[in-house]
Every structure is written in C-alpha cells, then in structure tokens.
Enzyme design. Structure first.
Site, PDB file in Angstrom:
ATOM      1  N   ASP A  47     -10.584  53.230 107.225  1.00  0.00           N
ATOM      2  CA  ASP A  47      -9.161  53.210 107.559  1.00  0.00           C
ATOM      3  C   ASP A  47      -8.387  52.563 106.414  1.00  0.00           C
ATOM      4  O   ASP A  47      -8.601  51.399 106.091  1.00  0.00           O
ATOM      5  CB  ASP A  47      -8.930  52.429 108.852  1.00  0.00           C
ATOM      6  CG  ASP A  47      -7.472  52.437 109.260  1.00  0.00           C
ATOM      7  OD1 ASP A  47      -7.049  53.411 109.911  1.00  0.00           O
ATOM      8  OD2 ASP A  47      -6.752  51.472 108.906  1.00  0.00           O
ATOM      9  N   LYS A  81      -2.015  56.033 105.814  1.00  0.00           N
ATOM     10  CA  LYS A  81      -0.764  55.877 106.573  1.00  0.00           C
ATOM     11  C   LYS A  81       0.446  55.981 105.655  1.00  0.00           C
ATOM     12  O   LYS A  81       0.430  55.468 104.529  1.00  0.00           O
ATOM     13  CB  LYS A  81      -0.748  54.530 107.299  1.00  0.00           C
ATOM     14  CG  LYS A  81      -2.002  54.282 108.149  1.00  0.00           C
ATOM     15  CD  LYS A  81      -1.973  52.940 108.828  1.00  0.00           C
ATOM     16  CE  LYS A  81      -3.343  52.589 109.380  1.00  0.00           C
ATOM     17  NZ  LYS A  81      -4.267  52.076 108.345  1.00  0.00           N
TER      18      LYS A  81
END
Length: 318
Positions: A47, A81
């Site tokens: 992530d 992101k």
C-alpha cells in the site's frame, strides 16, 4: 508462503489479498529493504501513496524482486493514492502517471482518492497561506471521481476506490458514479472499530481496507502519555492467551472482520511477525471483547482541514 494469504473479491470481479504492507512514515532510506523483506516473507500487497514521499524507493524494491524471480508483476498487488492537491480533473491522470513512473509500473492494481476534500492545486502538498492556514480548493470529489473512471478505461489502474469517506460521501459517490468504488480505506483498530461505517459499506459491496490497524504508535503528532494500543493490558492478555503478540491479535481482529489489513513496519522481524497470523483464530467472544474497547480513538483526524466543507469526520454520524 504467499498462498497463505486469502483474497477478497471486489465488486468489479477483481481479487485482492486481505493483507499487505503499509508504507506511510516508512523513510525512503528504509522502505526499499522493507518491501524486499516483505516480498521474501510472502507479502504480495503493498500500500503506497504519492504523499508518503517514498514511491521511487518502493519502485526499486519491486524492480529488484521481479528481476531476481521472487515475484512476477501479475502476482503482486500495488495500491497508491491521489493526493488532495491533485483533485482537479485535468490533474488526475498526470498524478497517476507520475506515481506509475516513480514505482516503475505500467499499471496499478488499485488507485484511491486519498481524502474527499481538495486542497489548493499546483502548490506544495500541504498548501498554507501567509498565516499558516491550510488553503482549500472547491473541486467536488464527484468531478475527481469522473476523472478516475477515465484512467480505469485507459488501463492505468485495474480498480479505483476511496479513502476516509464518511457515510454520506459514500452514498453520494455511489449514486453518481458509473464505476463503483471497490474499497473505502479508513482507520480501523479496537479503539476505533468503525462498525457502522463498515457495515454500511459492506452492504453496498464496498470492501473496507483498515489503515493504522496497530494504532500507529509512531505517528508524528503523538504526545507523551497518549494511549498506545499495543500496550493495552487487555489486548496483551488476549495475546498471551493465544501465544501471540498484541500486534498479531489486532491484525487478526481486522482479518476476521473481513477487512483488508495493511500494518506498516520497516523492521524485518516485525514484518515477519505481522505475517505469522494464519495459524490461529480469535474466538467470537474475543472479537466482541475487542469491539468493546471502542472509544472513538481516532489518531488520524486531519484537523488542519476541519473547516473544509468536505471534511469527513465532523459532518456525519459515521
């Protein structure tokens, strides 16, 4: 070892590992080795985020571990992101292409809108005025989402999702989107169990990714005397009962709630420990006991943007 990690099916049919390595606060000098260690141990989900400032170093690790045969690109799952200063629709694809370049990849597996509120574009990552106050943008997250739908169509990411969205924002996006978000990445741990928001999202077919599952003991704004989740005697007692560490218990708590869990570490032994959770299960009673620790103990409130109309934490019940 990677086959130990179960996968969850997204609402678009894509599958994703329920466990991965978080990289927030992982320093550029440490994160390359941490990701390499994680791949060696059996992690397949990493992530990332542009704002973490370490994607080029993560890219080095990915490149190295593909080159030495430890992993293949199609067997790993990379999330990143979109940062708040890049919500304007014309900035979304360039932002994703920058992340792909930094990571050395042709596509992402998952790209998230990091927060629902926008900050002043084409400035510092944390833009402030002369008085030090955060400078906002009025871009609507629905317009940002339309641009995210376009990068899916171009094959730059397989899936798109959201992060830090509250119930009303989830519903508004759901009702005004062509491609539905596959996940909402939110803070979840026993002090902030998020039961209502999790149930609401899961009922729509939106998975939940739990960030800071260990209570983020190294958060930069922690003050002396702040509660530390992993030092809670009640959690330590549960860990002793199972012969596990407190971290393993709270990670398993998230996994058994059908969440994707992404603990962060740059320490090889802890990266290994965090992975060693597949040989035990918490009882229903212990899950309920952990649920009872909820105290709305949010550790990532983003207080600098409380005045923004789209700030998620103060304008809805959950």
């Amino acid at each position: 070892m990677a086959e130990k990690v179960p996968k969850i099916k997204f609402n678009n049919g894509q599958e994703f590992p329920v466990f991965g390595l978080g990289t927030w606060k992982s320093k550029p000098g440490e994160v390359t080795q941490a990701v390499k260690d994680a791949f060696d141990i059996g992690y397949r989900h990493i992530d990332c985020a542009h704002v973490y400032g370490n994607e080029p170093e993560i890219g080095e690790a990915i490149k190295g571990k593909i080159a030495d045969g430890t992993v293949k690109r199609e067997d790993i799952y990379i999330t990143s992101k979109l940062w708040n200063t890049m919500h304007r629709p014309d900035l979304v694809e360039p932002a994703l292409r920058k992340t792909l370049s930094d990571l050395g990849l042709k596509y992402l597996d998952l790209y998230l809108m990091h927060w629902p509120f926008a900050l002043k574009e084409e400035d510092a990552l944390f833009p402030v005025d002369a008085s030090g106050k955060t400078v906002f943008s009025e871009v609507d997250y629905l317009d940002t989402w339309k641009a995210l739908e376009e990068v899916v169509k171009k094959g730059l990411t397989k899936s798109i999702g959201i992060s830090n969205f509250n119930k009303k924002q989830v519903d508004r996006l759901w009702e005004n989107s062509t491609i539905k978000p596959v996940t909402n990445q939110i803070e979840v741990h026993p002090y902030l169990n998020q039961k209502k928001l999790i149930a609401h999202c899961q009922a729509k077919g939106i998975t939940i990714t739990a960030y800071s599952p260990l209570g983020s003991p190294d958060r930069p704004w922690a003050k002396p005397g702040d509660s530390q989740l992993l030092e809670d005697p009640k959690i330590q007692a549960i860990a002793k009962k199972y012969g596990k560490t407190p971290a393993q218990v709270v990670i398993k708590y998230g996994i058994q709630r059908k969440l994707i869990v992404i603990p962060k570490s740059v320490n090889k032994s802890r990266i290994q420990q965090n992975f060693d959770i597949w040989d035990f299960a918490l009882s229903a009673d212990d899950i309920g006991h952990l649920d009872s620790f909820d105290c709305n103990g949010r550790i990532c409130p983003y207080t600098d943007a409380y005045d923004h109309k789209d700030h998620p934490f103060i304008r809805d019940e959950y």
